[in-house]
Design a protein around this motif. Sequence first.
Motif, PDB file in Angstrom:
ATOM      1  N   VAL A   1       0.839  -1.198   0.000  1.00  0.00           N
ATOM      2  CA  VAL A   1       0.000   0.000   0.000  1.00  0.00           C
ATOM      3  C   VAL A   1       0.875   1.249   0.000  1.00  0.00           C
ATOM      4  O   VAL A   1       0.577   2.240  -0.684  1.00  0.00           O
ATOM      5  N   LEU A   2       1.973   1.213   0.749  1.00  0.00           N
ATOM      6  CA  LEU A   2       2.882   2.359   0.809  1.00  0.00           C
ATOM      7  C   LEU A   2       3.454   2.656  -0.573  1.00  0.00           C
ATOM      8  O   LEU A   2       3.556   3.825  -0.978  1.00  0.00           O
ATOM      9  N   THR A   3       3.797   1.603  -1.286  1.00  0.00           N
ATOM     10  CA  THR A   3       4.336   1.783  -2.641  1.00  0.00           C
ATOM     11  C   THR A   3       3.309   2.439  -3.553  1.00  0.00           C
ATOM     12  O   THR A   3       3.630   3.363  -4.320  1.00  0.00           O
ATOM     13  N   LYS A   4       2.063   2.004  -3.477  1.00  0.00           N
ATOM     14  CA  LYS A   4       0.999   2.575  -4.307  1.00  0.00           C
ATOM     15  C   LYS A   4       0.747   4.044  -3.956  1.00  0.00           C
ATOM     16  O   LYS A   4       0.546   4.879  -4.834  1.00  0.00           O
ATOM     17  N   VAL A   5       0.757   4.348  -2.657  1.00  0.00           N
ATOM     18  CA  VAL A   5       0.510   5.726  -2.225  1.00  0.00           C
ATOM     19  C   VAL A   5       1.595   6.648  -2.776  1.00  0.00           C
ATOM     20  O   VAL A   5       1.316   7.767  -3.245  1.00  0.00           O
ATOM     21  N   ARG A   6       2.832   6.204  -2.750  1.00  0.00           N
ATOM     22  CA  ARG A   6       3.940   7.028  -3.247  1.00  0.00           C
ATOM     23  C   ARG A   6       3.821   7.322  -4.741  1.00  0.00           C
ATOM     24  O   ARG A   6       4.364   8.305  -5.238  1.00  0.00           O
ATOM     25  N   GLU A   7       3.093   6.443  -5.444  1.00  0.00           N
ATOM     26  CA  GLU A   7       2.930   6.634  -6.889  1.00  0.00           C
ATOM     27  C   GLU A   7       1.791   7.592  -7.216  1.00  0.00           C
ATOM     28  O   GLU A   7       1.637   7.994  -8.377  1.00  0.00           O
ATOM     29  N   ALA A   8       0.962   7.946  -6.209  1.00  0.00           N
ATOM     30  CA  ALA A   8      -0.176   8.837  -6.463  1.00  0.00           C
ATOM     31  C   ALA A   8       0.310  10.247  -6.792  1.00  0.00           C
ATOM     32  O   ALA A   8       1.333  10.713  -6.260  1.00  0.00           O
ATOM     33  N   GLN A   9      -0.418  10.925  -7.658  1.00  0.00           N
ATOM     34  CA  GLN A   9      -0.060  12.278  -8.071  1.00  0.00           C
ATOM     35  C   GLN A   9      -0.219  13.248  -6.892  1.00  0.00           C
ATOM     36  O   GLN A   9      -1.184  13.181  -6.149  1.00  0.00           O
ATOM     37  N   GLY A  10       0.719  14.149  -6.720  1.00  0.00           N
ATOM     38  CA  GLY A  10       0.643  15.168  -5.674  1.00  0.00           C
ATOM     39  C   GLY A  10       1.250  14.753  -4.357  1.00  0.00           C
ATOM     40  O   GLY A  10       1.183  15.510  -3.373  1.00  0.00           O
ATOM     41  N   VAL A  11       1.846  13.556  -4.283  1.00  0.00           N
ATOM     42  CA  VAL A  11       2.454  13.082  -3.034  1.00  0.00           C
ATOM     43  C   VAL A  11       3.909  13.550  -2.960  1.00  0.00           C
ATOM     44  O   VAL A  11       4.708  13.300  -3.869  1.00  0.00           O
ATOM     45  N   LYS A  12       4.229  14.259  -1.902  1.00  0.00           N
ATOM     46  CA  LYS A  12       5.617  14.666  -1.689  1.00  0.00           C
ATOM     47  C   LYS A  12       6.374  13.557  -0.965  1.00  0.00           C
ATOM     48  O   LYS A  12       7.439  13.123  -1.411  1.00  0.00           O
ATOM     49  N   THR A  13       5.839  13.131   0.184  1.00  0.00           N
ATOM     50  CA  THR A  13       6.430  12.010   0.924  1.00  0.00           C
ATOM     51  C   THR A  13       5.318  11.147   1.484  1.00  0.00           C
ATOM     52  O   THR A  13       4.196  11.611   1.704  1.00  0.00           O
ATOM     53  N   ALA A  14       5.624   9.888   1.731  1.00  0.00           N
ATOM     54  CA  ALA A  14       4.687   8.959   2.367  1.00  0.00           C
ATOM     55  C   ALA A  14       5.495   8.011   3.239  1.00  0.00           C
ATOM     56  O   ALA A  14       6.562   7.534   2.837  1.00  0.00           O
ATOM     57  N   GLU A  15       4.993   7.774   4.442  1.00  0.00           N
ATOM     58  CA  GLU A  15       5.736   6.950   5.406  1.00  0.00           C
ATOM     59  C   GLU A  15       4.775   6.008   6.118  1.00  0.00           C
ATOM     60  O   GLU A  15       3.716   6.434   6.595  1.00  0.00           O
ATOM     61  N   GLY A  16       5.126   4.751   6.157  1.00  0.00           N
ATOM     62  CA  GLY A  16       4.298   3.770   6.856  1.00  0.00           C
ATOM     63  C   GLY A  16       4.611   3.743   8.335  1.00  0.00           C
ATOM     64  O   GLY A  16       5.776   3.854   8.746  1.00  0.00           O
ATOM     65  N   THR A  17       3.574   3.622   9.163  1.00  0.00           N
ATOM     66  CA  THR A  17       3.747   3.574  10.619  1.00  0.00           C
ATOM     67  C   THR A  17       2.940   2.422  11.198  1.00  0.00           C
ATOM     68  O   THR A  17       1.985   1.925  10.587  1.00  0.00           O
ATOM     69  N   VAL A  18       3.315   2.038  12.406  1.00  0.00           N
ATOM     70  CA  VAL A  18       2.593   1.004  13.148  1.00  0.00           C
ATOM     71  C   VAL A  18       2.382   1.519  14.562  1.00  0.00           C
ATOM     72  O   VAL A  18       3.325   2.003  15.195  1.00  0.00           O
ATOM     73  N   PHE A  19       1.137   1.434  15.052  1.00  0.00           N
ATOM     74  CA  PHE A  19       0.920   1.798  16.455  1.00  0.00           C
ATOM     75  C   PHE A  19      -0.267   1.008  16.995  1.00  0.00           C
ATOM     76  O   PHE A  19      -1.094   0.487  16.247  1.00  0.00           O
ATOM     77  N   SER A  20      -0.335   0.919  18.313  1.00  0.00           N
ATOM     78  CA  SER A  20      -1.427   0.198  18.965  1.00  0.00           C
ATOM     79  C   SER A  20      -1.707   0.812  20.335  1.00  0.00           C
ATOM     80  O   SER A  20      -0.785   1.299  21.004  1.00  0.00           O
ATOM     81  N   THR A  21      -2.982   0.811  20.703  1.00  0.00           N
ATOM     82  CA  THR A  21      -3.364   1.232  22.056  1.00  0.00           C
ATOM     83  C   THR A  21      -3.763   0.033  22.918  1.00  0.00           C
ATOM     84  O   THR A  21      -4.063   0.207  24.088  1.00  0.00           O
ATOM     85  N   SER A  22      -3.791  -1.161  22.315  1.00  0.00           N
ATOM     86  CA  SER A  22      -4.144  -2.375  23.072  1.00  0.00           C
ATOM     87  C   SER A  22      -2.880  -2.978  23.658  1.00  0.00           C
ATOM     88  O   SER A  22      -2.475  -4.103  23.315  1.00  0.00           O
ATOM     89  N   VAL A  23      -2.223  -2.224  24.515  1.00  0.00           N
ATOM     90  CA  VAL A  23      -0.939  -2.628  25.080  1.00  0.00           C
ATOM     91  C   VAL A  23      -0.868  -2.261  26.556  1.00  0.00           C
ATOM     92  O   VAL A  23      -1.586  -1.387  27.033  1.00  0.00           O
ATOM     93  N   THR A  24       0.016  -2.947  27.237  1.00  0.00           N
ATOM     94  CA  THR A  24       0.383  -2.588  28.609  1.00  0.00           C
ATOM     95  C   THR A  24       1.891  -2.442  28.643  1.00  0.00           C
ATOM     96  O   THR A  24       2.613  -3.275  28.073  1.00  0.00           O
ATOM     97  N   VAL A  25       2.359  -1.388  29.292  1.00  0.00           N
ATOM     98  CA  VAL A  25       3.810  -1.173  29.410  1.00  0.00           C
ATOM     99  C   VAL A  25       4.164  -1.161  30.891  1.00  0.00           C
ATOM    100  O   VAL A  25       3.499  -0.482  31.694  1.00  0.00           O
ATOM    101  N   VAL A  26       5.196  -1.927  31.252  1.00  0.00           N
ATOM    102  CA  VAL A  26       5.590  -2.050  32.662  1.00  0.00           C
ATOM    103  C   VAL A  26       7.078  -1.761  32.807  1.00  0.00           C
ATOM    104  O   VAL A  26       7.844  -1.832  31.841  1.00  0.00           O
ATOM    105  N   ASP A  27       7.455  -1.413  34.047  1.00  0.00           N
ATOM    106  CA  ASP A  27       8.879  -1.204  34.315  1.00  0.00           C
ATOM    107  C   ASP A  27       9.522  -2.520  34.710  1.00  0.00           C
ATOM    108  O   ASP A  27       8.890  -3.588  34.634  1.00  0.00           O
ATOM    109  N   ALA A  28      10.758  -2.448  35.156  1.00  0.00           N
ATOM    110  CA  ALA A  28      11.492  -3.675  35.493  1.00  0.00           C
ATOM    111  C   ALA A  28      10.851  -4.429  36.641  1.00  0.00           C
ATOM    112  O   ALA A  28      11.006  -5.651  36.758  1.00  0.00           O
ATOM    113  N   ASP A  29      10.107  -3.718  37.510  1.00  0.00           N
ATOM    114  CA  ASP A  29       9.422  -4.371  38.629  1.00  0.00           C
ATOM    115  C   ASP A  29       8.003  -4.805  38.269  1.00  0.00           C
ATOM    116  O   ASP A  29       7.233  -5.187  39.139  1.00  0.00           O
TER     117      ASP A  29
END
Length: 859
Positions: A84-112
């Motif tokens: 999809v990223l490759t196709k987006v970059r080929e679209a007219q008027g695109v200067k830059t396009a960057e793929g990202t990954v994120f999630s909110t279904s996570v838990t983050v803990v410290d060493a303890d």
Amino acid sequence: MTVMKTSLRNFFAHKGRMALSAVAVLLSVAFVCGTLVFTDTMNTTFDKLFAATSSDVTVSAKGASDSGETTSDNGKPPVMPASVLTKVREAQGVKTAEGTVFSTSVTVVDADKDSLSPSGGGPTIVGSWNGNDARTMKITSGTAPKSSDQVMVDKDTVDKHHLRLGDEIGVISAVGTHKARISGVAEFQVTNPGAAIFYLDTKTAQETLVGEPNVFTNVNVTAASGVTDAQLKKNVAAELGGTYKVQTAKETADANQKDVEGFMNVMKYAMLGFAGIAFLVGIFLIINTFSMLVAQRTREIGLMRAVGSSRGQVNRSVLVEALLLGVFGSVLGVGAGVGLAIGLMKLMGSMGMNLSTSDLTVAWTTPVVGLLLGVVVTVLAAWLPARRAGKVSPMAALRDAGAPADAKAGRVRALVGTVLTAGGGYALYLAAAADKAKEGSAWLGLGVVLSLIGFVVIGPLLAGGVVRVLGAVVLRVFGPVGRLAERNALRNPRRTGATGAALMIGLALVACLSVVGSSMVASATDQLDKTVGTDFIIQSDSGQMITPAAVKAVKDTPGLERVTEYKITEADYTTPDGKVLKNTDITAADPTYATDLRTKTVAGKLADAYKPDSMSVHERFAKEHGIRLGSKIKVAFDDGATANLTVRAITSSDGIIDAGSKYISIATLATYVPADKMPLDQLVFASAKEGQTDAAYKSLKSALHDYPQYTVRDQSDYKEALKDQIGQLLNMIYGLLALAIIVAILGVVNTLALSVVERTREIGLMRAIGLSRRQLRRMIRLESVVIALFGALLGLGLGMGWGATAQKLLALEGLKVLEIPWPTITAVFIGSAFVGLFAALVPAFRAGRMNVLNAIATE
């Protein structure tokens, strides 16, 4: 001009007596303005955040919400292939396009293994560091993540949890746990409302959050020079062929704002509602103040009438005083409201939601609304006393006493109050007898309004009887001083009734909510005792799904007799009546769930619903769609095939646990949904072998030690958690109601202070014939106590009636247990006596310091 001069002279002559009324106006206006400034500031903060973090055009995976929230049944974010990223970059008027990954279904803990999630309810976000984030985040120390063992953390989270570069943290997702060390700290360039954000490099984010390479949750697109966002969106959408969600920066920001808008509106209107209650209580204070001032100035007004002042001039004179009071209190209230908003922002900051005072937003409408409300309410409240002042005749100048009571007005009040109270009682009766909660709610609202107004109107008539009873119980033990206090409270029933009514309103709401809250907890506890047949409930308090590895750890725990998995997914139903129901919940569980939750059936056996190609529906759903035992329902599962399921059981719709659920077995779900698309468990239930409950509880907690995102509760823990949740909500509401009660206390103080001034000569005479300073102060304190108890008695009685009626409506939804929280009711009643004592401190002190001779000589 004469009216204005007279009003100004009277206003400043009685400025001390006006002060408490002005404070009531100030508090009420401050609460309104503070609420508006606070919510406007929050909106400004979120607007700036969403505008800054949105790229020109965003491409999201199929299944992502408009705001980009990453939720799915399998605990992983919806993704799209890297092509999809490759196709987006080929679209007219695109200067830059960057793929990202994120999630909110996570838990983050410290060493303890302590959670690093925000305590204020903000999201925990883990994603890949990208150019779009680099626009809004500034790296203040260390470096961005470059390898799998590195993670960058936002500065607010670092400061809150005292983290340092090199500290180890764990990112827990549906894929598993990934450990990394902090390589850098990034600071928001706009206000962070309270999210905790963790950045990984792109490859690590893909593996950690999704479990596969070469996929993205979003593609951030920047437009070339001269290309509008709308045109860029059109070009990208055409290139992708409509398969994915494509949004402009404005559309993304609007969708994000819409997500928080619901919460914002609930908070805004709830706080304004409590401000309205404070205004209502303040009306009684203002009416009392001006009524007493008019009564004290009867001779003066009579003289004005005798020398040529018309009724209209006297009336306007009092209203101008009220106008001055309203303007003075409102102007101060607007300023105090801004201060209150800043205080609320600091409070939210201590709870984890950061709001910067640099975003403080004071719209021009806020002071206008505050001034209008304060002035209009004050003038309206003073209208009755002003009207009464206009009726003072010139002959009143020859009398020592105040204006005589209007017997006809008393009879009209009695009639109107009785009719309103009876109407309110009948409406409450209809609410309690209603068959449907929606219909009953309308009657309940009408009954609350009518009964409240009725009690306010009839309050002076009730004062005589109730105060005498309270006097017999509370005051008689204090001898002659107690009897004097009782007679003072009875001397002007209208004043006592109005003062008590101000306190009554706040306490009625406290009692009502206490009854409703206690009944909800008691009903839920009763349902748990009757229907839940399992010993332990395992779930994530942050909403994360339970991974297969955690389920295996539960099943391997020694001492357990059975373990039940519980999943919820969505499907499109085609019912026997031909209706198609889109995105409807369906619950899949192991057959043992029929034992874990003893759900009442009205037809068939629930155990049969767990047979192959079988299901259950609840009674209300069955009636709506003409479903009987043996009926077929076509169920098209999301990401799966379509099944024709046979209805084997119809469950009761009365319960509150799993209310409205439609059950199938996990085996049936697995027949139609591929293994890689199967939803994860939302809950897991476990039951111990006989006699091994305590040991199994400890073993379960030990088995899930490596899964800190999940909580193990037995039934006692679950009940306590439920009680705590409702208790926290009630405490917040009580805190907001405290404003109305504070205003009511000011009313008691003002009434007593003016009453002391009114009785100056009488107090001097009592002191002259032997009443000591101590006895005088005690008399005033006891009078205050009996007025406060009068208001408390009416308020608590009225509130318990409202609460009991509300519980009848809740019973229609399965909450069938009525519980009166007598400890709370008793504590509030006793507390009201202390409120009376507190309110009387200053008036009693001033009365005790009066010079006897000067008091006797007072006209």
